[in-house]
Design a protein around this motif. Structure first.
Motif, mmCIF file in Angstrom:
data_model
loop_
_atom_site.group_PDB
_atom_site.id
_atom_site.type_symbol
_atom_site.label_atom_id
_atom_site.label_comp_id
_atom_site.label_asym_id
_atom_site.label_seq_id
_atom_site.Cartn_x
_atom_site.Cartn_y
_atom_site.Cartn_z
ATOM 1 N N TYR A 198 33.836 65.452 -14.853
ATOM 2 C CA TYR A 198 34.917 64.554 -14.938
ATOM 3 C C TYR A 198 35.797 64.723 -14.069
ATOM 4 C CZ TYR A 198 38.296 62.123 -17.584
ATOM 5 O OH TYR A 198 39.391 60.902 -17.753
ATOM 6 N N THR A 199 36.423 63.787 -13.595
ATOM 7 C CA THR A 199 37.450 63.725 -12.715
ATOM 8 C C THR A 199 38.838 62.795 -13.095
ATOM 9 O OG1 THR A 199 36.690 62.209 -11.004
ATOM 10 C CG2 THR A 199 36.160 64.458 -10.585
ATOM 11 N N GLU A 200 39.875 62.893 -12.368
ATOM 12 C CA GLU A 200 41.218 62.006 -12.627
ATOM 13 C C GLU A 200 41.608 61.765 -11.253
ATOM 14 O OE1 GLU A 200 44.178 63.646 -15.016
ATOM 15 O OE2 GLU A 200 42.859 63.752 -16.998
ATOM 16 N N ARG A 204 35.156 59.767 -9.343
ATOM 17 C CA ARG A 204 35.372 60.231 -7.959
ATOM 18 C C ARG A 204 34.289 61.193 -7.301
ATOM 19 N NH1 ARG A 204 40.005 57.947 -5.115
ATOM 20 N NH2 ARG A 204 40.641 59.806 -4.136
ATOM 21 N N VAL A 205 33.154 61.035 -8.229
ATOM 22 C CA VAL A 205 32.073 61.762 -7.832
ATOM 23 C C VAL A 205 30.895 60.702 -7.320
ATOM 24 C CG1 VAL A 205 30.099 63.193 -9.034
ATOM 25 C CG2 VAL A 205 32.422 63.588 -9.693
ATOM 26 N N MET A 291 32.217 65.309 -4.478
ATOM 27 C CA MET A 291 33.602 64.656 -5.019
ATOM 28 C C MET A 291 34.527 64.276 -3.770
ATOM 29 S SD MET A 291 36.400 66.640 -7.548
ATOM 30 C CE MET A 291 36.777 67.881 -6.301
ATOM 31 N N THR A 296 42.472 63.835 -5.879
ATOM 32 C CA THR A 296 41.531 63.705 -6.966
ATOM 33 C C THR A 296 41.842 65.126 -7.997
ATOM 34 O OG1 THR A 296 39.981 62.502 -6.007
ATOM 35 C CG2 THR A 296 39.196 63.951 -7.940
ATOM 36 N N TRP A 298 39.966 67.862 -10.446
ATOM 37 C CA TRP A 298 38.865 68.371 -11.087
ATOM 38 C C TRP A 298 39.207 68.827 -12.589
ATOM 39 C CZ3 TRP A 298 33.699 67.616 -10.404
ATOM 40 C CH2 TRP A 298 32.953 68.454 -11.059
ATOM 41 N N SER A 299 38.631 68.193 -13.569
ATOM 42 C CA SER A 299 38.969 68.554 -14.812
ATOM 43 C C SER A 299 38.671 70.247 -15.197
ATOM 44 C CB SER A 299 38.342 67.873 -15.956
ATOM 45 O OG SER A 299 38.536 68.136 -17.310
ATOM 46 N N ASN A 302 35.445 70.855 -17.312
ATOM 47 C CA ASN A 302 34.124 70.673 -16.809
ATOM 48 C C ASN A 302 33.484 71.987 -17.178
ATOM 49 O OD1 ASN A 302 34.356 67.982 -16.129
ATOM 50 N ND2 ASN A 302 34.724 68.617 -13.958
#
Length: 317
Positions: A198-200, A204-205, A291, A296, A298-299, A302
């Motif tokens: 998961y990204t914000e 973005r993967v 990614m 971006t 990175w959560s 994860n």
């Protein structure tokens, strides 16, 4: 994930090999629309053989302690039970570790089948810890492909070697009897990479899946989800379709058989899956995820996290 053209190429390799990896206008448009694109012949036969030979050496040297023998599952509850509580899995992001098919161990963790036929996948840092896979991952043509997609700061977050052995009957003694077990028939659940990486902002993967053997309908090729007709389905539209999850049937998917050496680009928000391998042939593949690090987050939730020993390495060298 911004998509665009790039004019740069590595000067130490023949220009033609690098240019072949760059997407043309039609390919870029198709990927922008579908989030799923097949590039036949991306890998040479020599590259496929090199990875298969190297993985054979890694398997031959495999030494997994009894308490670390983890069965791989694509089902969320089973995965949490079998892997989520296991440090062997959760700490594998910067290591080369082995994950096994269901039903290949007895209650004590001993192999019920030949160890080399019991492996589901090897992950998750082949791209960083092994020179053969590192060379393929960071090859000039791989970098040229990423540049043609407009990626500014791509980093490699994980890699896997997937065996997907054919269905086989294996005999082994148990309590004085011969028992026949049918292996490698685990159904793969539909997958959306952005849901576990998961990204914000979301998605973005990018997945890069490479066939090291022919992938056919019989041995478990990739399938992508449909919306209103042939073509992949994006995550947002998928949630709006009737029949969530396992209740969706194969009419909502399109099979994508490919030849050895093909590379499949999969956007992080595109639904895809593969079926069980019902043939007598394996369907080996090497896959890794990029990614776009520029802009971006990175959560921290994860399971996979960069470490001090191995921050996510930049693709561009």
């Amino acid at each position: 994930m911004r998509l665009g053209h790039s004019t740069s190429a590595e000067s130490h390799r023949p220009l033609s090999l690098v240019l072949m990896a760059c997407l043309n206008t039609a390919q870029l448009q198709k990927f922008q629309e579908d989030g799923f694109l097949v590039l036949e012949g991306f890998l040479s036969a020599d590259e496929c053989v090199a990875m298969q030979q190297r993985i054979g050496e890694i398997v031959a040297e495999m030494d997994v302690p009894l308490h670390c023998r983890t069965e791989f599952s694509t089902q969320e509850e089973e995965q949490l039970r079998a892997q989520g509580s296991t440090d062997y899995f959760l700490s594998s992001g910067d290591k080369i570790r082995f994950f096994f098919e269901k039903g290949v161990f007895d209650k004590k963790g001993n192999f019920l089948v030949p160890p080399e036929k019991a492996i589901n996948k090897i992950g998750h840092a082949l791209h960083a810890r092994d020179p053969v896979f590192k060379c393929v991952t960071h090859s000039p043509k791989m970098q040229a492909l990423a540049r043609s997609l407009g990626l500014q700061m791509p980093v490699v977050v994980q890699s896997m070697y997937i065996f997907k052995f054919g269905a086989q009957k294996t005999q082994f003694p148990r309590k004085g009897e011969e028992r026949v077990v049918l292996l490698h028939l685990v159904v793969t659940k539909t997958t959306v990479d952005a849901s576990f990486l998961y990204t914000e902002p979301l998605g973005r993967v990018l997945g890069l899946w490479m066939a090291l053997e022919d992938a056919t309908l019989e041995n478990g090729c990739l399938w992508s989800g449909e919306e209103d007709g042939p073509g992949p389905c994006w995550l947002g539209a998928w949630h709006q379709l009737p029949g969530v999850g396992a209740s969706r049937d194969n009419s909502l998917f399109v099979p994508t058989p490919v030849q050895r050496g093909a590379l499949v680009l999969i956007h992080g928000e595109v639904v895809h899956k593969s079926e069980p391998n019902l043939s007598d042939r394996s369907r080996q593949a090497y896959t890794f995820h990029l990614m776009e690090a520029s802009g971006t987050i990175w959560s921290p939730e994860n399971w996979l996290q960069p470490t001090a020993e191995l921050p996510f390495p930049p693709l561009y060298t």
